[in-house]
Design a protein around this motif. Structure first.
Motif, PDB file in Angstrom:
ATOM      1  N   LYS A   1     -31.573  24.423 -11.718  1.00 41.30           N
ATOM      2  CA  LYS A   1     -31.968  25.195 -10.862  1.00 41.30           C
ATOM      3  C   LYS A   1     -33.070  26.130 -11.179  1.00 41.30           C
ATOM      4  N   PRO A   2     -33.295  26.477 -12.764  1.00 39.92           N
ATOM      5  CA  PRO A   2     -34.346  27.537 -13.144  1.00 39.92           C
ATOM      6  C   PRO A   2     -35.737  26.721 -12.828  1.00 39.92           C
ATOM      7  N   THR A   3     -35.904  25.284 -12.649  1.00 48.92           N
ATOM      8  CA  THR A   3     -37.025  24.794 -12.395  1.00 48.92           C
ATOM      9  C   THR A   3     -37.741  25.218 -11.221  1.00 48.92           C
ATOM     10  N   GLU A   4     -39.252  25.108 -11.144  1.00 49.95           N
ATOM     11  CA  GLU A   4     -39.892  25.633  -9.900  1.00 49.95           C
ATOM     12  C   GLU A   4     -39.452  25.222  -8.567  1.00 49.95           C
ATOM     13  N   LYS A   5     -38.691  23.770  -8.458  1.00 47.86           N
ATOM     14  CA  LYS A   5     -38.477  23.372  -7.410  1.00 47.86           C
ATOM     15  C   LYS A   5     -37.339  22.242  -7.519  1.00 47.86           C
ATOM     16  N   LEU A   6     -36.009  22.212  -7.057  1.00 48.47           N
ATOM     17  CA  LEU A   6     -34.989  21.418  -7.152  1.00 48.47           C
ATOM     18  C   LEU A   6     -34.799  20.757  -5.815  1.00 48.47           C
ATOM     19  N   ILE A   7     -34.972  19.250  -5.590  1.00 52.42           N
ATOM     20  CA  ILE A   7     -34.710  18.485  -4.814  1.00 52.42           C
ATOM     21  C   ILE A   7     -33.562  17.746  -4.822  1.00 52.42           C
ATOM     22  N   ILE A   8     -32.695  17.708  -4.087  1.00 50.83           N
ATOM     23  CA  ILE A   8     -31.118  16.881  -4.114  1.00 50.83           C
ATOM     24  C   ILE A   8     -31.015  16.196  -2.847  1.00 50.83           C
ATOM     25  N   CYS A   9     -30.804  14.827  -3.117  1.00 51.93           N
ATOM     26  CA  CYS A   9     -30.381  14.031  -1.846  1.00 51.93           C
ATOM     27  C   CYS A   9     -28.955  13.905  -1.891  1.00 51.93           C
ATOM     28  N   ILE A  10     -28.397  14.282  -0.765  1.00 52.36           N
ATOM     29  CA  ILE A  10     -27.034  14.460  -0.190  1.00 52.36           C
ATOM     30  C   ILE A  10     -26.619  13.259   0.655  1.00 52.36           C
ATOM     31  N   LYS A  11     -27.358  12.265   0.690  1.00 54.52           N
ATOM     32  CA  LYS A  11     -27.026  11.307   1.810  1.00 54.52           C
ATOM     33  C   LYS A  11     -25.372  10.701   1.405  1.00 54.52           C
ATOM     34  N   ASN A  12     -24.676  10.700   2.401  1.00 54.30           N
ATOM     35  CA  ASN A  12     -23.451  10.049   2.338  1.00 54.30           C
ATOM     36  C   ASN A  12     -22.405  10.817   1.490  1.00 54.30           C
ATOM     37  N   VAL A  13     -22.736  12.094   1.120  1.00 53.22           N
ATOM     38  CA  VAL A  13     -21.928  12.821   0.319  1.00 53.22           C
ATOM     39  C   VAL A  13     -20.846  13.623   1.239  1.00 53.22           C
ATOM     40  N   PRO A  14     -19.510  13.478   1.043  1.00 53.16           N
ATOM     41  CA  PRO A  14     -18.466  14.310   1.845  1.00 53.16           C
ATOM     42  C   PRO A  14     -18.800  15.719   1.795  1.00 53.16           C
ATOM     43  N   THR A  15     -18.459  16.352   2.990  1.00 50.49           N
ATOM     44  CA  THR A  15     -18.623  17.894   2.994  1.00 50.49           C
ATOM     45  C   THR A  15     -17.808  18.687   1.921  1.00 50.49           C
ATOM     46  N   ASP A  16     -16.338  17.931   1.789  1.00 56.17           N
ATOM     47  CA  ASP A  16     -15.830  18.641   0.812  1.00 56.17           C
ATOM     48  C   ASP A  16     -16.200  18.496  -0.388  1.00 56.17           C
ATOM     49  N   PHE A  17     -16.777  17.436  -0.743  1.00 52.68           N
ATOM     50  CA  PHE A  17     -17.401  17.360  -2.242  1.00 52.68           C
ATOM     51  C   PHE A  17     -18.704  18.454  -2.448  1.00 52.68           C
ATOM     52  N   LEU A  18     -19.523  18.458  -1.425  1.00 54.47           N
ATOM     53  CA  LEU A  18     -20.601  19.438  -1.411  1.00 54.47           C
ATOM     54  C   LEU A  18     -19.945  20.767  -1.499  1.00 54.47           C
ATOM     55  N   LYS A  19     -18.946  21.258  -0.989  1.00 49.05           N
ATOM     56  CA  LYS A  19     -18.279  22.554  -1.161  1.00 49.05           C
ATOM     57  C   LYS A  19     -18.132  22.862  -2.906  1.00 49.05           C
ATOM     58  N   ASN A  20     -17.993  21.946  -3.741  1.00 44.07           N
ATOM     59  CA  ASN A  20     -17.923  22.328  -5.002  1.00 44.07           C
ATOM     60  C   ASN A  20     -19.298  22.249  -6.080  1.00 44.07           C
ATOM     61  N   LEU A  21     -20.346  22.184  -5.173  1.00 49.08           N
ATOM     62  CA  LEU A  21     -21.736  22.037  -5.891  1.00 49.08           C
ATOM     63  C   LEU A  21     -22.492  23.291  -5.569  1.00 49.08           C
ATOM     64  N   ASP A  22     -23.176  23.663  -6.672  1.00 45.71           N
ATOM     65  CA  ASP A  22     -24.073  25.204  -6.375  1.00 45.71           C
ATOM     66  C   ASP A  22     -25.452  24.591  -6.028  1.00 45.71           C
ATOM     67  N   ILE A  23     -25.404  24.442  -4.681  1.00 42.96           N
ATOM     68  CA  ILE A  23     -26.803  23.908  -4.150  1.00 42.96           C
ATOM     69  C   ILE A  23     -27.564  24.703  -3.295  1.00 42.96           C
ATOM     70  N   GLU A  24     -27.100  26.026  -3.179  1.00 43.95           N
ATOM     71  CA  GLU A  24     -27.830  27.007  -2.184  1.00 43.95           C
ATOM     72  C   GLU A  24     -29.172  27.157  -2.220  1.00 43.95           C
ATOM     73  N   SER A  25     -29.817  27.226  -3.461  1.00 44.37           N
ATOM     74  CA  SER A  25     -31.242  27.532  -3.656  1.00 44.37           C
ATOM     75  C   SER A  25     -32.006  26.019  -3.745  1.00 44.37           C
ATOM     76  N   ALA A  26     -31.354  24.931  -3.440  1.00 45.08           N
ATOM     77  CA  ALA A  26     -32.148  23.434  -3.750  1.00 45.08           C
ATOM     78  C   ALA A  26     -32.707  23.142  -2.297  1.00 45.08           C
ATOM     79  N   VAL A  27     -33.544  22.448  -2.434  1.00 43.32           N
ATOM     80  CA  VAL A  27     -34.090  21.614  -1.038  1.00 43.32           C
ATOM     81  C   VAL A  27     -33.060  20.554  -0.924  1.00 43.32           C
ATOM     82  N   LEU A  28     -32.506  20.432   0.191  1.00 43.18           N
ATOM     83  CA  LEU A  28     -31.457  19.244   0.553  1.00 43.18           C
ATOM     84  C   LEU A  28     -32.150  18.405   1.396  1.00 43.18           C
ATOM     85  N   VAL A  29     -31.734  17.027   1.030  1.00 40.71           N
ATOM     86  CA  VAL A  29     -32.401  15.794   1.749  1.00 40.71           C
ATOM     87  C   VAL A  29     -31.342  14.952   2.185  1.00 40.71           C
TER      88      VAL A  29
END
Length: 343
Positions: A29-57
């Motif tokens: 996260k401290p890098t200038e830009k973080l891009i995360i691919c979340i294709k096919n990732v279940p919603t329950d699993f995403l709740k456990n990840l710290d992805i608020e400031s990332a660009v989600l694809v």
């Protein structure tokens, strides 16, 4: 600018994998830009990840398009593969996938995209699997394993390794509550492939030694049936059974309320340690080599008990200061690794 890319692709039913994915994302996260691919990732699993400031694809094609676009704009591009364990045989389909990704990573290397594998361990690799990993390691920018036992395996199999970087769970902040513990022992055990009667004998001794309430839990749905079987075996004692397979935060709260945690799952043990619980790694060495490697490197090997060959007392307390120092020192090693990548 440094842009980091990460595609979440793992065992979504396993909270241990959610833990190390979450901690990897925190490091990026401290890098200038973080891009995360979340294709096919279940919603329950995403709740456990710290992805608020990332660009989600939500598209793999668009994800790789952004990666190429970033590199063509002359950014420093780092692509991180999923952490975790590798082992066993691989199917013909998996061999083809390895060959395909290795070819793609070769192209990435040519154009300057840096592919990193970090926080992994290898065990019981088949001939084809070790060959695929050896071939792929040649095109990775960094291939970092999480323990010296895996490092030695790689050396023998001629898999290129950059360095040892501790398991990402060691980035957890160590906490030790002085509050009275609700549970004396928490037990979370995966069903072994062999020596199950030896495991029962060991658990019989542990349950009989309890000085308070015992809680059986499962972090992985795969473990549910076996944990229910253990609960039934010991229901004449002061025991409970809980499903903790949804949220990491529920596990963190629980482990701060218990004195001991008995498990053959690595990230149950490490998460419990980070919350001040004393771990007992109750293992069959033939099935749990990654625990042996990581505990040995951390100088807490005495917290491992081989239930296939153990006549001694099961619980061995480590000094709390020692465990706190283990987290602090390993956290620094991990931070230094990621800091160096962004220079």
């Amino acid at each position: 600018m440094t842009h980091c890319f990460f595609k979440v692709k793992t065992q979504f039913e396993n909270l241990g994998d959610a833990l190390i994915n979450r901690e990897l994302i925190k490091q990026l996260k401290p890098t200038e830009k973080l891009i995360i691919c979340i294709k096919n990732v279940p919603t329950d699993f995403l709740k456990n990840l710290d992805i608020e400031s990332a660009v989600l694809v939500n598209s793999s094609i668009y994800f790789y398009y952004l990666m190429l676009k970033s590199r063509l704009s002359l950014n420093n591009v780092n692509y991180f593969l999923n952490p975790g364990g590798y082992g066993g045989k691989i199917s013909p389909k998996k061999v083809i996938m390895y060959l395909g990704t290795t070819f793609i990573f070769s192209l990435f290397k040519i154009i300057g995209i840096k592919v990193h594998r970090v926080g992994v361990s290898f065990s019981n690799l088949s001939t084809f699997h070790s060959y695929m990993l050896r071939l792929q390691s040649k095109v990775l920018y960094s291939n970092s394993v999480r323990d010296s036992l895996t490092f030695e395996i790689c050396r023998k199999l001629k898999i290129r390794v950059s360095k040892i970087v501790p398991d990402l769970a060691f980035t957890l902040a160590y906490e030790n509550s002085n509050l009275e513990k609700t549970y004396d022992i928490v037990i979370s055990v995966r069903k072994p492939n062999n020596n199950i009667e030896s495991l029962f004998i060991a658990l019989d001794k542990i349950v009989k030694s309890a000085h308070g309430k015992i809680l059986f839990i499962y972090q992985v749905k795969f473990d549910q049936d076996f944990q229910e079987r253990l609960y039934s075996r010991y229901k004449s004692y002061d025991v409970e059974l809980r499903d903790l397979s949804k949220l990491l935060t529920e596990n963190e709260r629980l482990f701060s309320q218990c004195k001991y945690v008995v498990s053959n799952r690595l990230h149950v043990l490490l998460l419990a340690m980070s919350k001040g619980a004393m771990p007992l790694a109750l293992i069959d060495p033939a099935e749990n080599s990654k625990i042996i490697g990581i505990f040995k490197d951390a100088n807490i090997f005495k917290l491992i008990k081989d239930y296939t060959n153990c006549n001694n007392a099961y619980f061995s307390n480590a000094d709390i200061t020692t465990i706190q120092d283990i987290f602090i020192n390993n956290h620094k090693l991990i931070n230094d690794f990621f800091t160096d990548l962004n220079k």
